[in-house]
Design an enzyme around this catalytic site. Structure first.
Site, mmCIF file in Angstrom:
data_model
loop_
_atom_site.group_PDB
_atom_site.id
_atom_site.type_symbol
_atom_site.label_atom_id
_atom_site.label_comp_id
_atom_site.label_asym_id
_atom_site.label_seq_id
_atom_site.Cartn_x
_atom_site.Cartn_y
_atom_site.Cartn_z
ATOM 1 N N CYS A 125 -15.492 -16.270 13.115
ATOM 2 C CA CYS A 125 -16.535 -17.386 13.015
ATOM 3 C C CYS A 125 -16.542 -18.258 11.981
ATOM 4 O O CYS A 125 -17.232 -19.295 12.139
ATOM 5 C CB CYS A 125 -17.914 -16.797 13.246
ATOM 6 S SG CYS A 125 -18.218 -15.360 14.227
ATOM 7 N N LYS B 131 -28.666 -12.345 12.747
ATOM 8 C CA LYS B 131 -28.020 -11.817 13.901
ATOM 9 C C LYS B 131 -27.285 -10.383 13.266
ATOM 10 O O LYS B 131 -26.345 -10.822 12.075
ATOM 11 C CB LYS B 131 -26.857 -13.037 14.087
ATOM 12 C CG LYS B 131 -25.767 -12.720 15.122
ATOM 13 C CD LYS B 131 -24.921 -13.769 15.474
ATOM 14 C CE LYS B 131 -23.844 -13.399 16.368
ATOM 15 N NZ LYS B 131 -22.726 -14.668 16.765
ATOM 16 N N GLU C 35 -33.103 -13.890 5.523
ATOM 17 C CA GLU C 35 -32.148 -14.590 6.217
ATOM 18 C C GLU C 35 -32.962 -15.896 6.931
ATOM 19 O O GLU C 35 -32.666 -16.876 7.144
ATOM 20 C CB GLU C 35 -31.461 -14.145 7.483
ATOM 21 C CG GLU C 35 -30.099 -13.263 6.845
ATOM 22 C CD GLU C 35 -29.014 -14.279 6.532
ATOM 23 O OE1 GLU C 35 -29.308 -15.680 6.652
ATOM 24 O OE2 GLU C 35 -27.905 -13.915 5.979
ATOM 25 N N LYS D 105 -31.130 -11.306 16.992
ATOM 26 C CA LYS D 105 -29.988 -11.087 18.103
ATOM 27 C C LYS D 105 -29.326 -9.697 17.535
ATOM 28 O O LYS D 105 -28.849 -9.792 16.429
ATOM 29 C CB LYS D 105 -28.881 -12.130 18.185
ATOM 30 C CG LYS D 105 -27.861 -11.792 18.936
ATOM 31 C CD LYS D 105 -27.076 -12.861 19.241
ATOM 32 C CE LYS D 105 -25.682 -12.590 20.127
ATOM 33 N NZ LYS D 105 -24.576 -13.640 20.529
ATOM 34 N N TYR E 116 -28.981 -12.785 30.309
ATOM 35 C CA TYR E 116 -28.276 -13.005 31.651
ATOM 36 C C TYR E 116 -29.074 -12.635 32.826
ATOM 37 O O TYR E 116 -28.493 -12.974 33.976
ATOM 38 C CB TYR E 116 -27.232 -12.043 31.634
ATOM 39 C CG TYR E 116 -26.286 -12.401 30.133
ATOM 40 C CD1 TYR E 116 -25.449 -13.421 30.067
ATOM 41 C CD2 TYR E 116 -26.410 -11.543 29.169
ATOM 42 C CE1 TYR E 116 -24.855 -13.643 29.062
ATOM 43 C CE2 TYR E 116 -25.511 -11.958 27.945
ATOM 44 C CZ TYR E 116 -24.681 -13.055 27.964
ATOM 45 O OH TYR E 116 -24.210 -13.214 26.879
#
Ligand SMILES: [Zn+2]
Length: 371
Positions: A130, A243, A281, A296, A361
């Site tokens: 990333c 995350k 965070e 997430k 989704y």
């Protein structure tokens, strides 16, 4: 007042009563629909581990977005599969990148749709990490390599010269490996510039919400500054603030073709055991200018969602990730669970935990059932 005066079953007696007293309501306007955009035309390639999820070319992605919008889903989040990858993630920030193309087309064809742009570099980097990778050769001398080799060597009994030669070869190649050893590190600060550049490029293409998912320290501040300097003072940031490094991302890596070519993401994504660190965070991202925050994955981290809801007042999103989706689909395909029922239950659980925005989704299918 206890039993028999109090009987909680009284309000469970009929569907109408249960509906009246329902505490958590799911509506399609909470949904964000993740989409994977790929080059070409007329492409609709199903992701093997995520039945019902596709790699879509821009034209097909626009159709899909229009369908979702028609069902009441207000937003999509775009991920890109570039036709080429390199060491500086050119595909992420070039003017005609695949997500930039899709965003322009969607804003033109489905103007009411909120288009979010995932900001990360892994899909565009040849190594699949990333951020920018810094490789440091350990520059070990042959002597030190020999010492390391001997430390890990075992005694082998050889029968003949052939076996002896083979054993020596093995030791020599091990020694060469030690001498050539390279250490890889994800260079946090160098990556910020590319993330900021990507964000500005997406905003220029019409992306409404910038959603950084890379987990580099300081990215929200860097992105905010770059957006403001480029005149995008009104473009909000939805930060993937907490995350976690998760096994539940497996199918996504196939969908987005973003598997790291070496190592893993544990040096930047969070340790799944840490909820206090997750609060730090999130707090830092808010201080840096995040407008919305995200946890997430969702289902294995419902407690983190609940803790974040308790503590912070920003709109809170949660991402029901590929593995959560794939597990439900796989079990349903075996007739082990009722798909629609489990789908809705999983979404309600995320909402109940405190997320007001759900990336899923299932956006289209759930919206259809709720409609
Ligand atoms: Zn990434």
């Amino acid at each position: 007042m206890a039993f028999p005066v109090t009987r909680l079953r009284r309000l469970r007696r009929t569907g109408e009563l249960r509906n009246l007293v329902r505490e958590t309501r799911l509506t399609p306007d909470a949904f964000v629909y993740p989409m994977f955009v790929c080059p070409g035309e007329g492409v609709r390639k199903e992701v093997r581990s995520m039945p019902g999820v596709f790699n879509l070319s821009v034209d097909e992605a626009v159709k899909e977005a229009a369908e979702a919008h028609g069902l009441g889903v207000p937003a999509v989040i775009l991920f890109g599969l570039p036709d080429k990858k390199d060491e500086v993630a050119t595909g992420a920030w070039e003017e005609n990148g695949i997500v930039q193309q899709a965003a322009r087309a969607m804003k033109r064809e489905v103007p009411g749709m909120i288009v979010m742009g995932d900001v990360c570099l892994c899909e565009y980097m040849s190594h699949g990490h990333c951020g920018i990778v810094k490789a440091t050769p350990l520059a070990q001398s042959l002597g030190a390599a020999a010492r390391d080799t001997l430390k890990s060597a075992r005694v082998v009994v050889v029968q003949d010269n052939g076996e002896k030669a083979k054993a020596i070869e093995k030791v020599a190649s091990q020694m060469a490996d030690y001498a050539r050893r390279i250490e890889f590190e994800i260079d946090n600060d160098a990556s910020l510039e590319l993330l900021a550049r990507t964000s500005v490029s997406l905003a220029r293409a019409g992306v409404d919400v910038i959603a950084p998912s890379d987990m580099m320290d300081g990215r929200v501040a860097a992105i905010r500054r770059a957006l403001d300097e480029a005149g995008f003072i009104n473009t909000p940031i939805l930060s993937y603030a907490a995350k976690f490094a998760s096994g539940f991302y497996g199918p996504f890596r196939e969908a987005a073709d973003s598997t790291p070519q070496f190592g893993d993401r544990r040096s930047y994504q969070m340790d799944g055991a840490n909820v206090r660190e997750a609060m730090r965070e999130i707090e830092l991202d808010i201080e840096e200018g995040a407008d919305m925050i995200m946890v997430k994955p969702a289902m294995p981290y419902l407690d983190v969602i609940a803790a974040a809801r308790e503590r912070f007042d920003l709109p809170l999103a949660a991402y029901q990730v590929s593995g959560e989706y794939a597990m439900i689909e796989a079990a349903a395909r075996n007739n082990w669970i009722e798909r629609d029922r489990v789908m809705m239950e999983s979404l309600v659980s995320i909402r109940r935990a405190g997320a007001s925005i759900i990336l899923t989704y299932y956006a289209k299918d759930a919206a259809r059932l709720l409609g």
